[in-house]
Design a protein around this motif. Structure first.
Motif, PDB file in Angstrom:
ATOM      1  N   THR A  79      -2.812  26.572  -5.518  1.00 58.19           N
ATOM      2  CA  THR A  79      -2.103  27.664  -3.964  1.00 58.19           C
ATOM      3  C   THR A  79      -1.209  26.696  -3.951  1.00 58.19           C
ATOM      4  N   GLN A  85       1.916  26.137  -4.527  1.00 55.23           N
ATOM      5  CA  GLN A  85       2.786  27.363  -4.520  1.00 55.23           C
ATOM      6  C   GLN A  85       3.436  27.013  -3.241  1.00 55.23           C
ATOM      7  N   GLN A  86       2.347  27.040  -2.521  1.00 49.84           N
ATOM      8  CA  GLN A  86       2.738  26.525  -0.665  1.00 49.84           C
ATOM      9  C   GLN A  86       2.898  25.961  -0.684  1.00 49.84           C
ATOM     10  N   LYS A  87       3.574  24.634  -0.820  1.00 50.20           N
ATOM     11  CA  LYS A  87       4.525  23.680  -0.830  1.00 50.20           C
ATOM     12  C   LYS A  87       5.885  23.705  -1.270  1.00 50.20           C
ATOM     13  N   ASN A  94       7.004  26.524  -3.241  1.00 52.68           N
ATOM     14  CA  ASN A  94       7.420  28.115  -3.378  1.00 52.68           C
ATOM     15  C   ASN A  94       9.275  28.335  -2.993  1.00 52.68           C
TER      16      ASN A  94
END
Length: 211
Positions: free
Chosen positions: A4, A7-9, A11
């Motif tokens: 997660t 993906q957050q940092k 994407n």
């Protein structure tokens, strides 16, 4: 949780296929504050992607004195370590966890393949080089053109922005080491800044009042 954060940092920077490959081939590793992540003269087999926390990048002179070059934040990588990986040379910097940090370590054999074959990775690396180069120029300008009191105040402002807090938990000796000067000089300048109403000194804490 780790996927997660990845993906957050990243994407908005790296494509989904590459993110999935990074998750499969990278190694997640946690570091505590003040842990050495990369040391000078270390053989590098990876480059780090920073998922959370902050890292400071340091140089060392022949006498063992350190100089702060720049900070890394979540979503960054250390392009100086990438250069060493690609040249298969030893590290010429030290990377130290400024706070508790989570990284994913990318094996060196993947780096060149992605640079050749993945546009999002290539753009990310080239942009990272530009950002780090600009920060290096800023460090040189600071050394060449700023007085020590200006350097100290800029250092404090940079730390406020990095930590998103106007209260810095830091010792005078830590500032002296980062700026390659003595604790006595730092203590004198901090007292001067306090008298000017720019900061407030507490035990092992500094409140930055102007920035």
């Amino acid at each position: 949780m780790t996927n997660t954060l990845l993906q957050q940092k990243f994407n908005q920077i790296l494509d989904d296929n590459l993110l999935n490959e990074i998750f499969q081939t990278g190694t997640f590793k946690e570091y505590k504050k003040d842990d050495i992540i990369i040391d000078i003269d270390q053989d590098l087999k990876f480059i780090p992607l920073l998922l959370s926390g902050n890292i400071k990048i340091l140089r060392e002179d022949n006498q063992g004195n350190e100089m702060l070059l720049y900070f890394l934040e979540a979503g960054d990588t250390c392009t100086m370590s990438l250069t060493c990986c690609l040249k298969t040379s030893k590290s010429n910097i030290r990377a130290v966890a400024e706070s508790d940090s989570l990284l994913i370590l990318i094996p060196v054999e993947k780096i060149q393949d992605w640079f050749r074959n993945n546009e999002s990775w290539r753009n990310f690396i080239l942009e990272s080089y530009q950002i780090r180069f600009n920060e290096m120029l800023e460090t040189i300008d600071t050394l060449a053109f700023m007085k020590m009191d200006e350097r100290v105040f800029k250092y404090l402002i940079d730390k406020v922005k990095l930590n998103a807090s106007e209260t810095l938990v830091i010792k005078h000796q830590n500032i002296a080491e980062d700026l390659n000067t003595s604790r006595v000089v730092i203590s004198r300048i901090l007292k001067q800044l306090e008298n000017e109403g720019k900061i407030k000194l507490n035990r092992n804490k500094i409140d930055v009042l102007q920035f």
